[in-house]
Write an enzyme that holds these catalytic residues in place. Structure first.
Site, short mmCIF file in Angstrom:
data_model
loop_
_atom_site.label_atom_id
_atom_site.label_comp_id
_atom_site.label_asym_id
_atom_site.label_seq_id
_atom_site.Cartn_x
_atom_site.Cartn_y
_atom_site.Cartn_z
N TYR A 177 -21.71 38.47 -64.71
CA TYR A 177 -21.84 37.01 -64.83
C TYR A 177 -22.97 36.55 -63.89
CZ TYR A 177 -20.13 32.15 -65.28
OH TYR A 177 -20.01 30.80 -65.54
N LEU A 213 -20.88 47.63 -49.07
CA LEU A 213 -20.05 46.45 -49.27
C LEU A 213 -20.70 45.55 -50.31
CD1 LEU A 213 -17.75 44.44 -48.34
CD2 LEU A 213 -19.43 43.50 -46.73
N GLY A 218 -17.28 40.36 -58.47
CA GLY A 218 -17.12 40.06 -59.89
C GLY A 218 -16.08 40.96 -60.54
N TRP A 219 -16.37 41.39 -61.76
CA TRP A 219 -15.45 42.24 -62.52
C TRP A 219 -15.77 43.73 -62.35
CZ3 TRP A 219 -16.92 37.45 -64.51
CH2 TRP A 219 -15.87 36.54 -64.77
N SER A 240 -11.06 36.05 -56.23
CA SER A 240 -10.47 35.83 -57.55
C SER A 240 -9.51 36.96 -57.90
CB SER A 240 -11.57 35.76 -58.61
OG SER A 240 -11.02 35.85 -59.92
N CYS A 406 -28.16 24.70 -67.98
CA CYS A 406 -28.74 25.73 -67.11
C CYS A 406 -29.93 26.41 -67.78
CB CYS A 406 -27.68 26.75 -66.73
SG CYS A 406 -26.38 26.10 -65.66
#
Length: 426
Positions: A177, A213, A218-219, A240, A406
């Site tokens: 993302y 690190l 994200g995913w 998240s 955007c």
């Protein structure tokens, strides 16, 4: 479907209507002014359009061509109510979105319009910024969204925990993302996202056993690639839970030694040292007030001689002061607490902390293309009825507007995306 029914999913973002305001009854009252009042407002916009053309179909039945004095996009706007111009004048891009949401203007393609306003942003001045009490209202609401430890968790939840099933529909297969890096026009989104990750890793001088690190993992796309490519000991941190679940599963599939980990952790609480740090489009979520803390963390976590590779979105210095003094649509509705980087200010803060600024590479046009492809995928999912349950029509329209807004911004050039290497010199 009624576009103003509160959604079950995404409602935290749409709640910005109440917090940020856009004129409301006063805007509708002011819209009763004579048409010549609004034509004078259009005259001011016309004077600021040095590049590109705006073709406006107006509520009084007239058609006006604004700009047209230099090369640039041609945008078409059907202004159905003067209220839209009042909202724009009072609360800038927040009011302009609200006017669109209320059906007070539309366009066959809003991307050229957003491109046009960004391309001419310096000359247009405060035409897209809130003013008077609406500016202070927006600033107060934005302040309440600041990224304290509690605020950061709340803001991350509002955006990223919309659901993995939602993001999986329109991101690439790796679920990156952030901007892809296209080597050629025919490259797929998946290939361009892999190229972006490799470009970040190439900056870090990684070796087998290096401690890496990732701030804002994200995913797990970068985690997966880093462990496979370099056999590093990887730690990814995120706020998240939805992202952490996917990232942890992907990391466990490639890190058979179980040396690596995904942690629910604020960057301010991370413990080092590390040989390298990666952070891809995380700094925008931090907020300007927390740039020093973010850079303190990087400087404190890196070993001497260690490197950090940062991918970040910047706003031009010519626009940054007015931008920082106001609150825009993205900050109100999409990324609570966020702030685009002023590169000159951020670089100065980094260098004050012994982080040398090296090898900047900008690729804003690639972000415009990334956003275009995301929007195509999103629209296809909506058209095919694949959108997960719980998102109403108003949320769909908000998300489409966000992607168009955007894309136009990156095409207009006032915002850009870049990668930089920060090297700890002491």
């Amino acid at each position: 479907m009624n576009t103003h029914v509160s959604p079950r999913r995404g409602k935290a973002l749409l709640r910005a209507d109440r917090a940020f305001g856009s004129g409301g009854a006063l805007a509708r009252l002011m819209a009763l002014a004579p048409a010549r009042f609004f034509h004078r407002q259009l005259d001011r916009i016309d004077a600021g359009l040095a590049h590109g053309t705006l073709e406006g179909y107006l509520p009084d039945g007239s058609v006006r061509i604004l700009g047209g004095r230099g090369k640039g996009p041609t945008a078409v706007v059907h202004l159905k109510s003067w209220t839209a111009l009042v909202r724009l004048a009072l609360s800038g891009s927040v009011g302009w979105y609200r006017a669109w949401d209320m059906g007070e203007w539309d366009s066959p393609d809003p991307v050229p319009l957003f491109d046009l306003f960004m391309r001419n942003g310096e000359a247009l001045g405060n035409a897209g910024r809130s003013r008077g009490p609406w500016r202070w209202m927006a600033r107060a609401a934005h302040f309440l969204n600041r990224n304290s430890r509690a605020g950061a968790r709340r803001n991350i939840h509002a955006h990223y925990d919309l659901g993995n099933d939602f993001y999986r529909l329109w991101l690439d297969r790796g679920m990156s993302y952030s901007s892809a890096l296209f080597a050629d026009p025919g490259q797929s989104l998946e290939e361009a996202q892999a190229a972006k990750i490799d470009a970040i890793l190439d900056r870090l001088d990684l070796r087998s056993g290096s401690r890496l690190l990732e701030i804002g993992c994200g995913w797990g796309a970068l985690a997966e690639r880093a462990v496979e490519r370099h056999d590093v000991i990887y730690t990814g941190i995120t706020l998240s839970p939805a992202q952490a679940e996917v990232a942890d599963r992907r990391l466990n599939a490639v890190d058979l030694s179980s040396r690596s980990a995904i942690e629910l952790c604020d960057y301010r609480d991370a413990v080092g040292p590390y040989d390298a740090i990666a952070s891809v489009e995380m700094v925008e979520a931090v907020g300007q007030a927390y740039w020093p803390a973010y850079l303190d963390a990087i400087a404190g976590l890196l070993r001497p001689g260690g490197r950090a590779a940062i991918q970040y979105i910047l706003i031009s210095d010519a626009l940054s002061e007015r931008y920082a003094a106001s609150t825009d649509f993205i900050q109100a509705y999409i990324f609570p607490g966020g702030c685009l980087m002023s590169e000159s200010r951020f670089r100065a803060l980094a260098e004050e902390r012994g982080l040398a600024w090296r090898d900047v590479h900008r690729f804003g046009r690639d972000y415009a293309e990334t956003l275009r492809q995301w929007r195509e995928r999103f629209d296809a999912a909506v058209a095919d009825g694949r959108l997960p349950a719980g998102f109403d029509e108003r949320f769909v329209r908000l998300w489409r507007y966000y992607l168009q807004y955007c894309e136009g911004g990156f095409r207009g050039g006032g915002i850009d995306v870049a990668q930089v290497t920060l090297e700890k010199t002491a």
